[in-house]
Design an enzyme around this catalytic site. Structure first.
Site, PDB file in Angstrom:
ATOM      1  N   HIS A   1      51.686  -0.668   6.543  1.00 47.31           N
ATOM      2  CA  HIS A   1      51.237  -1.677   7.504  1.00 47.31           C
ATOM      3  C   HIS A   1      49.734  -1.886   7.420  1.00 47.31           C
ATOM      4  O   HIS A   1      49.129  -2.434   8.345  1.00 47.31           O
ATOM      5  CB  HIS A   1      51.644  -1.249   8.912  1.00 47.31           C
ATOM      6  CG  HIS A   1      53.134  -1.167   9.058  1.00 47.31           C
ATOM      7  ND1 HIS A   1      53.915  -2.241   9.403  1.00 47.31           N
ATOM      8  CD2 HIS A   1      53.996  -0.139   8.828  1.00 47.31           C
ATOM      9  CE1 HIS A   1      55.195  -1.885   9.414  1.00 47.31           C
ATOM     10  NE2 HIS A   1      55.265  -0.605   9.064  1.00 47.31           N
TER      11      HIS A   1
ATOM     12  N   LYS B   1      20.879  16.174  -2.118  1.00 48.60           N
ATOM     13  CA  LYS B   1      20.517  17.374  -1.344  1.00 48.60           C
ATOM     14  C   LYS B   1      19.006  17.591  -1.391  1.00 48.60           C
ATOM     15  O   LYS B   1      18.361  17.852  -0.377  1.00 48.60           O
ATOM     16  CB  LYS B   1      21.193  18.613  -1.937  1.00 48.60           C
ATOM     17  CG  LYS B   1      22.675  18.718  -1.707  1.00 48.60           C
ATOM     18  CD  LYS B   1      23.156  20.078  -2.234  1.00 48.60           C
ATOM     19  CE  LYS B   1      24.647  20.172  -2.365  1.00 48.60           C
ATOM     20  NZ  LYS B   1      25.114  21.390  -3.009  1.00 48.60           N
TER      21      LYS B   1
ATOM     22  N   GLU C   1      24.540  22.434   5.544  1.00 44.92           N
ATOM     23  CA  GLU C   1      25.437  22.079   6.646  1.00 44.92           C
ATOM     24  C   GLU C   1      26.080  23.336   7.243  1.00 44.92           C
ATOM     25  O   GLU C   1      26.114  23.529   8.458  1.00 44.92           O
ATOM     26  CB  GLU C   1      26.567  21.155   6.144  1.00 44.92           C
ATOM     27  CG  GLU C   1      26.125  19.757   5.768  1.00 44.92           C
ATOM     28  CD  GLU C   1      25.702  19.638   4.308  1.00 44.92           C
ATOM     29  OE1 GLU C   1      25.343  20.668   3.693  1.00 44.92           O
ATOM     30  OE2 GLU C   1      25.722  18.512   3.795  1.00 44.92           O
TER      31      GLU C   1
ATOM     32  N   GLY D   1      34.370  25.547  -6.062  1.00 42.20           N
ATOM     33  CA  GLY D   1      34.590  25.281  -4.638  1.00 42.20           C
ATOM     34  C   GLY D   1      35.880  24.507  -4.397  1.00 42.20           C
ATOM     35  O   GLY D   1      36.681  24.842  -3.523  1.00 42.20           O
ATOM     36  N   ARG D   2      36.103  23.461  -5.196  1.00 41.70           N
ATOM     37  CA  ARG D   2      37.278  22.606  -4.955  1.00 41.70           C
ATOM     38  C   ARG D   2      38.561  23.227  -5.494  1.00 41.70           C
ATOM     39  O   ARG D   2      39.627  22.624  -5.375  1.00 41.70           O
ATOM     40  CB  ARG D   2      37.032  21.217  -5.553  1.00 41.70           C
ATOM     41  CG  ARG D   2      36.599  21.232  -7.009  1.00 41.70           C
ATOM     42  CD  ARG D   2      36.052  19.882  -7.445  1.00 41.70           C
ATOM     43  NE  ARG D   2      35.515  19.899  -8.794  1.00 41.70           N
ATOM     44  CZ  ARG D   2      34.276  20.263  -9.120  1.00 41.70           C
ATOM     45  NH1 ARG D   2      33.433  20.661  -8.167  1.00 41.70           N
ATOM     46  NH2 ARG D   2      33.868  20.239 -10.363  1.00 41.70           N
TER      47      ARG D   2
ATOM     48  N   GLU E   1      35.071  14.911  -7.779  1.00 40.62           N
ATOM     49  CA  GLU E   1      33.951  15.815  -8.076  1.00 40.62           C
ATOM     50  C   GLU E   1      34.172  16.446  -9.460  1.00 40.62           C
ATOM     51  O   GLU E   1      33.222  16.820 -10.139  1.00 40.62           O
ATOM     52  CB  GLU E   1      33.822  16.901  -6.995  1.00 40.62           C
ATOM     53  CG  GLU E   1      32.422  17.489  -6.897  1.00 40.62           C
ATOM     54  CD  GLU E   1      32.206  18.409  -5.708  1.00 40.62           C
ATOM     55  OE1 GLU E   1      32.753  19.529  -5.717  1.00 40.62           O
ATOM     56  OE2 GLU E   1      31.494  18.031  -4.769  1.00 40.62           O
TER      57      GLU E   1
HETATM   58  O1  F6P Z   1      27.768  19.881  -2.639  1.00 38.22           O
HETATM   59  C1  F6P Z   1      28.994  20.034  -3.250  1.00 38.22           C
HETATM   60  C2  F6P Z   1      29.493  21.440  -3.126  1.00 38.22           C
HETATM   61  O2  F6P Z   1      28.769  22.283  -3.941  1.00 38.22           O
HETATM   62  C3  F6P Z   1      30.974  21.514  -3.419  1.00 38.22           C
HETATM   63  O3  F6P Z   1      31.240  21.610  -4.761  1.00 38.22           O
HETATM   64  C4  F6P Z   1      31.366  22.704  -2.613  1.00 38.22           C
HETATM   65  O4  F6P Z   1      32.749  22.766  -2.440  1.00 38.22           O
HETATM   66  C5  F6P Z   1      30.603  22.447  -1.347  1.00 38.22           C
HETATM   67  O5  F6P Z   1      29.375  21.915  -1.791  1.00 38.22           O
HETATM   68  C6  F6P Z   1      30.378  23.638  -0.462  1.00 38.22           C
HETATM   69  O6  F6P Z   1      29.688  24.660  -1.120  1.00 38.22           O
HETATM   70  P1  F6P Z   1      29.653  26.134  -0.568  1.00 38.22           P
HETATM   71  O7  F6P Z   1      31.041  26.635  -0.511  1.00 38.22           O
HETATM   72  O8  F6P Z   1      28.804  26.891  -1.528  1.00 38.22           O
HETATM   73  O9  F6P Z   1      29.042  26.090   0.804  1.00 38.22           O
END
Ligand code: F6P
Length: 558
Positions: free
Chosen positions: A399, A523, A216, A282-283, A368
């Site tokens: 509401h 994916k 993406e 990432g999170r 996650e």
């Molecule tokens: O697909 C999940 C994931 O790996 C998350 O854990 C992560 O935050 C997100 O995709 C984005 O990943 P990246 O920062 O490597 O683009």
């Protein structure tokens, strides 16, 4: 690797089962019989005032929950994380998001796997500060010499949700006249709409991706680069040649990643790239270079305050005994509700419009992390795990879905978050609107806890079948988190609070909260199906009957 303790084999678990067997929650009498309950069960965590008293626990149950944490090794696991042990077992990595917010200058040096962690973290922070100041002051300009007015973060998951949430929450701190936008979805609508109204000469794109391989993000980054070139060329701001295009990317694209080699391959100057490390999930990364958009828009000082907030909670976790440790207690309460009282979801209800993306952020952080069926040694879990986290700000939620929380058949523990001072102080005919707003927060937690009996309903003159319909059972558990105001430091504290709640639950369940293999299959399959979408006969033939029919529908309607 330390083997996970099976929580169901502990003596605390047996105690909790015994508590459940005779459990008859009655918040009305618990409060009436025990005037000190609210005071005893309210704890201070940095600037957060956390009232646990409206939860469905007695002191005995809480004591058993704390013993469960002791028996499953929560404190030891926290210590292992903070020391840099490879507790992310499936990826053989340390888990050191807490190092992202350690102040500089702590001695002795913090060396993990041969890396001087503090030195590296502060070197990157220093570069981010300097870059952010250049953009904010107008010293950094686009290719035609104009200062930046818009920063567009391109990322997804942890490379998007944290920055968006914090930006929305701290908009009153955006003091440099720079607006941020966030592109995440590969649905082309996202990019198409977000670039509308942008001036290419004053727009800075930040490609944020830990791995720099995410479909993406890289697709959107290429689309944004094409948009930049086309728009600049259309208005004659650059020539339509490779040198001019490279020059434009150098002034309008920066990157944030752990994979700086891939950043260079994309064409972004390594000078304009900010790194982080594989020990940041990432999170858990909003406080790393992933927050660069925030440092620019809110300023380095606000970003540092955010980090200081995180660190205050890390210190609380590190130094506070389990029985007074707020994130640990909140994690244990979630275990009680999930594993003993059958709760399947958990609502987070901020009474702050600025936190309207907080639940979305928490969904990745919690689900996650703890949506797992195997433990850190690969063996199956022995209990239910991760709840569904969800929520919307009050009073909007009142509401919409509060009906189910008040009178439905499901138990939904809820966290209410509120701030004594508003970001904007408005009066309606002399009446402070924020006060009215907070009256709703207090009313909801009170109604959920204490309900309304049939006798009380009848005393108001209601009769017949309506009595039952208007009765509230009460005993719906809530935690109230109050703070003076939604400042950067307070927001950092809130995020760190939930990070450590997640960790506590993960340790009790024996889960590695830091991998996410569950996102991989989809994916892989998307990459296999993409050629079928484009008509590749072999790829189409390889699909199951349902997928084939859906592909046929798609092709018939294009
Ligand atoms: O697909 C999940 C994931 O790996 C998350 O854990 C992560 O935050 C997100 O995709 C984005 O990943 P990246 O920062 O490597 O683009």
């Amino acid at each position: 690797m330390t083997a996970p303790v099976d929580p169901t084999s502990t003596s605390a678990w047996s105690e909790l089962e015994a508590h459940r067997a005779s459990f008859a929650p009655d918040l009305r009498s618990w409060f009436a019989d025990d005037p000190a309950r609210a005071e005893r069960l309210t704890l201070e965590l940095a600037d957060l005032h956390v009232d646990l008293s409206k939860n469905l626990v007695t002191d005995d149950i809480l004591a058993s929950l704390v013993r469960l944490a002791e028996e499953t090794g929560v404190a030891e696991r926290f210590a292992a994380m903070l020391e840099g042990a490879h507790i992310n077992t499936t990826e053989d990595r340390a888990v050191l998001h807490t190092a992202l917010r350690r102040p500089a200058g702590i001695q002795p040096a913090f060396i993990v796997d041969g890396q001087d962690v503090d030195a590296d973290v502060h070197a990157v922070l220093g570069r981010i500060d300097a870059f952010a100041e250049r953009v904010r002051s107008g010293d950094w300009t686009g290719v035609t010499g104009k200062r930046v007015t818009h920063v567009v973060n391109i990322g997804i998951g942890g490379s998007d949700l944290g920055p968006v949430m914090v930006y929305e929450a701290l908009q009153p701190y955006a003091d440099a006249g720079i607006e941020a936008r966030f592109i995440s979805n590969i649905d082309p609508t996202d990019l198409a709409q977000k670039v509308q109204g942008l001036d290419p000469e004053t727009t800075l794109f930040i490609v944020a991706s830990k791995t720099f391989t995410t479909l993406e993000t890289l697709t959107n980054a290429r689309l944004a680069r094409d948009w930049l070139w086309t728009e600049l060329e259309k208005r004659g701001a650059i020539e339509a040649d490779d040198a001019a295009r490279t020059g434009a990317v150098a002034r309008h694209f920066i990157a944030v990643s752990t994979a700086l080699d891939k950043v260079a391959e994309f064409g972004i100057d390594p000078e304009n790239a900010f790194g982080f490390w594989d020990w940041v999930g990432g999170r858990y990364s909003v406080d790393s270079a992933i927050g660069t958009s925030l440092a620019i828009v809110l300023g380095p000082a606000a970003f540092r305050d955010l980090l200081a907030g995180f660190h205050a909670v890390d210190e609380h976790v590190r130094t506070t005994p389990l029985a007074q440790n707020v994130p640990v207690l909140m994690g244990l309460l979630n275990v009680w509700y999930t594993n003993f009282l059958g709760a399947q979801s958990h609502a987070v209800l901020p009474y702050a419009q600025q936190l309207h993306r907080f639940a979305a952020y928490l969904q990745q952080l919690t689900m996650e992390s703890n949506g797992k069926s195997v433990r850190w040694d690969g063996s199956p879990v022995t209990t239910d795990t991760g709840e569904v986290f969800w929520g919307e700000p009050g009073t909007n939620g009142q509401h919409a879905f509060y009906q189910l929380i008040h009178q439905g058949t499901r138990l939904i523990p809820a966290d209410f978050i509120a701030f004594a001072n508003p970001a904007y102080s408005l009066h309606d005919g002399g009446r402070d609107v924020h006060g009215l707003f907070l009256a709703n927060f207090l009313a909801q937690t009170k109604a959920l806890a204490f309900g309304k009996t049939a006798a009380e309903v009848e005393a108001e003159g209601t009769t017949g079948a309506l009595v039952a319909a208007r009765t509230f059972a009460g005993n719906r558990p809530t935690t109230s988190i109050f703070a003076p105001a939604l400042t950067p430091a307070v927001l950092g504290q809130l995020i760190a609070l939930y990070e450590h709640i997640v960790f506590t639950q993960g340790v009790v369940w024996g889960i590695n909260s830091f991998d996410q293999w569950g996102v991989e299959l989809g994916k892989q399959l998307a990459l296999q199906i993409a050629p079928a979408i484009e008509g590749d006969a072999a790829a189409l033939d390889a699909q199951d009957a349902s997928t084939k029919a859906l592909l046929a529908y798609y092709r018939a309607h294009r």
